[in-house]
Scaffold this motif. Structure first.
Motif, PDB file in Angstrom:
ATOM      1  N   VAL A 118     106.981 -40.455  99.998  1.00  0.00           N
ATOM      2  CA  VAL A 118     105.840 -41.150 100.597  1.00  0.00           C
ATOM      3  C   VAL A 118     105.810 -40.932 102.108  1.00  0.00           C
ATOM      4  O   VAL A 118     104.745 -40.688 102.701  1.00  0.00           O
ATOM      5  CB  VAL A 118     105.899 -42.655 100.270  1.00  0.00           C
ATOM      6  CG1 VAL A 118     104.814 -43.411 101.030  1.00  0.00           C
ATOM      7  CG2 VAL A 118     105.753 -42.880  98.772  1.00  0.00           C
ATOM      8  N   LEU A 119     106.975 -40.999 102.743  1.00  0.00           N
ATOM      9  CA  LEU A 119     107.035 -40.815 104.193  1.00  0.00           C
ATOM     10  C   LEU A 119     106.611 -39.405 104.594  1.00  0.00           C
ATOM     11  O   LEU A 119     105.881 -39.218 105.574  1.00  0.00           O
ATOM     12  CB  LEU A 119     108.454 -41.096 104.699  1.00  0.00           C
ATOM     13  CG  LEU A 119     108.913 -42.559 104.652  1.00  0.00           C
ATOM     14  CD1 LEU A 119     110.377 -42.654 105.064  1.00  0.00           C
ATOM     15  CD2 LEU A 119     108.046 -43.422 105.567  1.00  0.00           C
ATOM     16  N   SER A 120     107.068 -38.380 103.855  1.00  0.00           N
ATOM     17  CA  SER A 120     106.712 -37.003 104.212  1.00  0.00           C
ATOM     18  C   SER A 120     105.216 -36.773 104.042  1.00  0.00           C
ATOM     19  O   SER A 120     104.574 -36.125 104.887  1.00  0.00           O
ATOM     20  CB  SER A 120     107.506 -36.009 103.352  1.00  0.00           C
ATOM     21  OG  SER A 120     107.138 -36.101 101.991  1.00  0.00           O
ATOM     22  N   PHE A 121     104.644 -37.345 102.971  1.00  0.00           N
ATOM     23  CA  PHE A 121     103.208 -37.183 102.754  1.00  0.00           C
ATOM     24  C   PHE A 121     102.417 -37.917 103.834  1.00  0.00           C
ATOM     25  O   PHE A 121     101.451 -37.393 104.389  1.00  0.00           O
ATOM     26  CB  PHE A 121     102.823 -37.724 101.371  1.00  0.00           C
ATOM     27  CG  PHE A 121     101.402 -37.416 100.986  1.00  0.00           C
ATOM     28  CD1 PHE A 121     101.105 -36.255 100.305  1.00  0.00           C
ATOM     29  CD2 PHE A 121     100.367 -38.273 101.308  1.00  0.00           C
ATOM     30  CE1 PHE A 121      99.797 -35.946  99.945  1.00  0.00           C
ATOM     31  CE2 PHE A 121      99.058 -37.983 100.963  1.00  0.00           C
ATOM     32  CZ  PHE A 121      98.771 -36.814 100.282  1.00  0.00           C
ATOM     33  N   GLY A 122     102.828 -39.149 104.141  1.00  0.00           N
ATOM     34  CA  GLY A 122     102.125 -39.926 105.165  1.00  0.00           C
ATOM     35  C   GLY A 122     102.227 -39.306 106.539  1.00  0.00           C
ATOM     36  O   GLY A 122     101.251 -39.300 107.306  1.00  0.00           O
ATOM     37  N   ALA A 123     103.398 -38.765 106.871  1.00  0.00           N
ATOM     38  CA  ALA A 123     103.575 -38.148 108.187  1.00  0.00           C
ATOM     39  C   ALA A 123     102.690 -36.928 108.342  1.00  0.00           C
ATOM     40  O   ALA A 123     101.980 -36.770 109.343  1.00  0.00           O
ATOM     41  CB  ALA A 123     105.046 -37.775 108.384  1.00  0.00           C
ATOM     42  N   MET A 124     102.706 -36.063 107.337  1.00  0.00           N
ATOM     43  CA  MET A 124     101.912 -34.845 107.417  1.00  0.00           C
ATOM     44  C   MET A 124     100.415 -35.160 107.377  1.00  0.00           C
ATOM     45  O   MET A 124      99.634 -34.686 108.208  1.00  0.00           O
ATOM     46  CB  MET A 124     102.273 -33.930 106.246  1.00  0.00           C
ATOM     47  CG  MET A 124     101.773 -32.516 106.379  1.00  0.00           C
ATOM     48  SD  MET A 124     102.709 -31.576 107.580  1.00  0.00           S
ATOM     49  CE  MET A 124     104.300 -31.497 106.758  1.00  0.00           C
ATOM     50  N   GLY A 125     100.026 -35.991 106.412  1.00  0.00           N
ATOM     51  CA  GLY A 125      98.611 -36.308 106.264  1.00  0.00           C
ATOM     52  C   GLY A 125      98.055 -37.049 107.460  1.00  0.00           C
ATOM     53  O   GLY A 125      96.962 -36.740 107.948  1.00  0.00           O
ATOM     54  N   GLY A 126      98.785 -38.038 107.971  1.00  0.00           N
ATOM     55  CA  GLY A 126      98.297 -38.814 109.104  1.00  0.00           C
ATOM     56  C   GLY A 126      98.138 -37.982 110.362  1.00  0.00           C
ATOM     57  O   GLY A 126      97.114 -38.069 111.056  1.00  0.00           O
ATOM     58  N   ALA A 127      99.149 -37.167 110.667  1.00  0.00           N
ATOM     59  CA  ALA A 127      99.089 -36.366 111.889  1.00  0.00           C
ATOM     60  C   ALA A 127      97.955 -35.346 111.828  1.00  0.00           C
ATOM     61  O   ALA A 127      97.197 -35.179 112.791  1.00  0.00           O
ATOM     62  CB  ALA A 127     100.424 -35.663 112.114  1.00  0.00           C
ATOM     63  N   VAL A 128      97.814 -34.664 110.702  1.00  0.00           N
ATOM     64  CA  VAL A 128      96.781 -33.636 110.595  1.00  0.00           C
ATOM     65  C   VAL A 128      95.389 -34.260 110.597  1.00  0.00           C
ATOM     66  O   VAL A 128      94.465 -33.747 111.250  1.00  0.00           O
ATOM     67  CB  VAL A 128      96.996 -32.784 109.327  1.00  0.00           C
ATOM     68  CG1 VAL A 128      95.830 -31.841 109.110  1.00  0.00           C
ATOM     69  CG2 VAL A 128      98.286 -31.995 109.446  1.00  0.00           C
ATOM     70  N   ALA A 141      91.611 -41.520 115.758  1.00  0.00           N
ATOM     71  CA  ALA A 141      92.388 -40.311 116.063  1.00  0.00           C
ATOM     72  C   ALA A 141      93.777 -40.667 116.586  1.00  0.00           C
ATOM     73  O   ALA A 141      94.800 -40.159 116.084  1.00  0.00           O
ATOM     74  CB  ALA A 141      91.642 -39.448 117.070  1.00  0.00           C
ATOM     75  N   VAL A 142      93.818 -41.534 117.598  1.00  0.00           N
ATOM     76  CA  VAL A 142      95.102 -41.897 118.194  1.00  0.00           C
ATOM     77  C   VAL A 142      95.983 -42.620 117.189  1.00  0.00           C
ATOM     78  O   VAL A 142      97.187 -42.342 117.060  1.00  0.00           O
ATOM     79  CB  VAL A 142      94.884 -42.766 119.450  1.00  0.00           C
ATOM     80  CG1 VAL A 142      96.230 -43.245 120.000  1.00  0.00           C
ATOM     81  CG2 VAL A 142      94.133 -41.986 120.512  1.00  0.00           C
ATOM     82  N   GLY A 143      95.390 -43.565 116.423  1.00  0.00           N
ATOM     83  CA  GLY A 143      96.169 -44.304 115.438  1.00  0.00           C
ATOM     84  C   GLY A 143      96.744 -43.407 114.357  1.00  0.00           C
ATOM     85  O   GLY A 143      97.895 -43.577 113.935  1.00  0.00           O
ATOM     86  N   SER A 144      95.952 -42.435 113.892  1.00  0.00           N
ATOM     87  CA  SER A 144      96.432 -41.529 112.843  1.00  0.00           C
ATOM     88  C   SER A 144      97.576 -40.653 113.340  1.00  0.00           C
ATOM     89  O   SER A 144      98.584 -40.468 112.637  1.00  0.00           O
ATOM     90  CB  SER A 144      95.280 -40.654 112.346  1.00  0.00           C
ATOM     91  OG  SER A 144      94.263 -41.431 111.753  1.00  0.00           O
ATOM     92  N   ILE A 145      97.418 -40.122 114.552  1.00  0.00           N
ATOM     93  CA  ILE A 145      98.469 -39.249 115.091  1.00  0.00           C
ATOM     94  C   ILE A 145      99.746 -40.035 115.343  1.00  0.00           C
ATOM     95  O   ILE A 145     100.847 -39.610 114.957  1.00  0.00           O
ATOM     96  CB  ILE A 145      97.980 -38.565 116.377  1.00  0.00           C
ATOM     97  CG1 ILE A 145      96.834 -37.595 116.050  1.00  0.00           C
ATOM     98  CG2 ILE A 145      99.126 -37.815 117.050  1.00  0.00           C
ATOM     99  CD1 ILE A 145      96.179 -36.994 117.274  1.00  0.00           C
ATOM    100  N   VAL A 146      99.618 -41.185 116.001  1.00  0.00           N
ATOM    101  CA  VAL A 146     100.804 -42.001 116.282  1.00  0.00           C
ATOM    102  C   VAL A 146     101.455 -42.472 114.983  1.00  0.00           C
ATOM    103  O   VAL A 146     102.690 -42.437 114.840  1.00  0.00           O
ATOM    104  CB  VAL A 146     100.427 -43.207 117.168  1.00  0.00           C
ATOM    105  CG1 VAL A 146     101.608 -44.165 117.301  1.00  0.00           C
ATOM    106  CG2 VAL A 146      99.986 -42.732 118.545  1.00  0.00           C
ATOM    107  N   GLY A 147     100.630 -42.897 114.024  1.00  0.00           N
ATOM    108  CA  GLY A 147     101.171 -43.323 112.746  1.00  0.00           C
ATOM    109  C   GLY A 147     101.895 -42.200 112.020  1.00  0.00           C
ATOM    110  O   GLY A 147     102.976 -42.400 111.450  1.00  0.00           O
TER     111      GLY A 147
END
Length: 540
Positions: free
Chosen positions: A243-253, A268-274
């Motif tokens: 879940v963490l790997s999917f959330g990290a990749m998906g959120g940043a992109v 934009a800022v929230g997704s990248i930081v998250g």
């Protein structure tokens, strides 16, 4: 205590008798038939290379899928009428899901069997491809592309990690990886050509149906030719890490895409930081786990970490190039899909030839010299685009040849170093990291370069007088939208809109080309500082 006799204490006469007996026994023992041994070795070698050919099928398919949609996008835009954001998601949904799940699927292959994952992924990919071919709306096509990414994530780590079990001798493996890397690069470049031929004669859905005849031989031959391989001591299934790997990749992109298309805002800022926060949590969890899903210590090896960065930046540059060039050739230069695809054929040939010819060079030239030199050639390709934008097709052809030469060489060397630096039992996870760099690069190639190009186009476009509000919005949205609007205008207004749209688009191409140069220079610097031979790594 030892089971061996100390011959220094034995009488010389007994030593001589023992030696004679040993000689007689050796003389009377059956000797292997050299012809039979050679025949078995040849059959084994033939089987390995046939197995490689089978493993190349999903590689070519996934790589083609990364770029064929860029060429089909004008036809999809005319048929389904997607917005600019939906166009980017049609392209990016597939590599985004693919990239987000590659590490998890690579780890699953290490645990449950890499051949099994490849088999399941092939069947699922073929079924969903049929659904994508007949998608009635842009939303349905985006959903199908995301499902293709799920099954595609089962394919790619398995192919590269299975090479490790099929080719155990390093020099032979290096050539196999060169062919594999060339196949991936060739598939990326072949996408526009295949797409051009299909779109010339069939509807855009045909580019998805291509998966079915490609994957049927794989499903049939896979159990016959490829041995099953897995990690003999796999760790437990770590759902939280997945879940963490999917959330990290998906959120940043997602944040990067939103930033490029909508500007700086809370989303934009929230997704990248998250995404970055989830990524940090993922890394911390892997470092503390007794049996991590991804061994983060691999990144301490320069050949591994540096190779991953080179892959990432190279694919960003390659996919970004194909994204804008496919539109330029068809919508600005006025070429048919087949003509546009053939214009890129010399670059395809150059990429394949470079990937194969670099193998003997890699034996004599250190990676930290060879890879930066290759990437400098690719930078020259982007410089050619920047200097010749709007001046015809020849500059694009030359640029892609230079880009293909450099990336073809760099990808072969970096992939071999990545795989050689990892322990054999973790080949699936290591391959997944390499593939994640590929797919994340594919996402960012369109998300970054494509979004910057779209933003420049909208800001630079001058609309002729007399357009309705809906026509103006459609023309500003995409280049394809402007072409569609121009078809409904009087001759003078149509010519004015087409000229303005071409000028605005080519201006964005110049900007993105300079970004491509920076990417290649950055990758070259990383290679010079980090890459070295992985000999002595865990694989050896």
């Amino acid at each position: 205590m030892t089971n061996e006799l100390d011959t220094t204490t034995i009488d010389p006469t007994l030593q001589g008798a023992a030696a004679e007996a040993k000689t007689d026994a050796a003389a009377s023992a059956p000797r292997p038939d050299p012809g039979r041994v050679g025949s078995v070795a040849r059959r084994g070698a033939t089987r390995r290379w046939v197995a490689l050919a089978v493993l190349m099928l999903p590689v070519l398919l996934v790589a083609v899928d990364n770029t064929v949609l860029s060429f089909a996008l004008p036809a999809i835009a005319r048929d389904l009428g997607p917005t600019a954001a939906q166009q980017l998601w049609i392209i990016d949904a597939y590599p985004l899901v693919l990239a987000a799940l590659l590490v998890a699927m690579g780890s699953a292959g290490d645990r449950f069997g890499r051949r099994r994952m490849l088999f399941i992924g092939s069947i699922g990919f073929a079924v969903v491809s049929i659904a994508a071919a007949f998608a009635p709306t842009a939303e349905a096509l985006i959903a199908a592309r995301a499902a293709l990414g799920f099954f595609g994530a089962m394919l790619m780590p398995s192919t590269l990690s299975l090479l490790r079990s099929v080719f155990t001798e390093r020099e032979e493996r290096r050539l196999a990886i060169a062919i594999w890397a060339s196949g991936f690069a060739a598939g990326a470049a072949l996408g526009p050509i295949v797409g051009g031929v299909l779109l010339e004669h069939f509807a855009w859905g045909s580019v998805f149906l291509l998966a079915v005849p490609v994957l049927v031989p794989l499903v049939v031959l896979l159990p016959m030719l490829i041995p099953e391989s897995r990690d003999p001591a796999p760790g437990r299934i770590d759902v939280l890490s997945i879940v963490l790997s999917f959330g990290a990749m998906g959120g940043a992109v997602y944040g990067i895409k939103h930033l490029a298309t909508e500007g700086v805002d809370v989303v934009a800022v929230g997704s990248i930081v998250g995404g970055l926060a989830l990524g940090a949590w993922f890394v911390r969890r892997q470092l503390r786990a007794r049996t991590p899903m991804l061994d983060m210590r691999l990144f301490r090896v320069g050949a591994f970490g540096g190779g991953v960065v080179v892959n990432l930046l190279s694919v960003i540059a390659l996919v970004g190039f194909l994204f804008f060039v496919s539109q330029h050739l068809q919508l600005v230069a006025g070429l048919s899909p087949v003509q546009a695809g053939l214009a890129l054929a010399p670059g395809l040939v150059a990429m394949i030839a470079a990937g194969l010819s670099v193998v003997p060079l890699a034996r004599r030239i250190r990676p930290r010299v060879l890879v930066p030199t290759a990437l400098a050639v690719s930078a020259a390709g982007y410089l050619t685009v920047a200097l010749t934008a709007g001046q015809g097709v020849a500059g694009v052809v030359v640029a892609f040849v230079l880009l293909g030469l450099g990336i073809g060489m760099a990808e072969t060397v970096s992939n071999e170093l990545i795989l050689s630096a990892a322990p054999p039992a973790k080949a699936g996870a290591a391959s997944a990291v390499s593939e994640t760099a590929y797919e994340l690069g594919a996402v960012l190639g369109t998300a970054l370069l494509g979004s910057i190009l779209a933003a420049w186009y909208r800001a630079s476009l001058d609309l002729p007088a007399g357009l309705t509000a809906s026509q103006a919005d459609a023309a500003r949205e995409t280049l394809a939208g402007a072409v569609n609007v121009a078809e409904s205008l009087p001759a003078a207004a149509s010519a004015e809109l087409l000229a303005s749209a071409a000028h605005a688009f080519d201006g964005g191409v110049v900007v993105t080309s300079f970004i491509g140069i920076l990417l290649m220079v950055g990758a070259g610097v990383v290679a010079a500082l980090t890459l070295d031979d992985a000999r002595g790594a865990a694989s050896e």
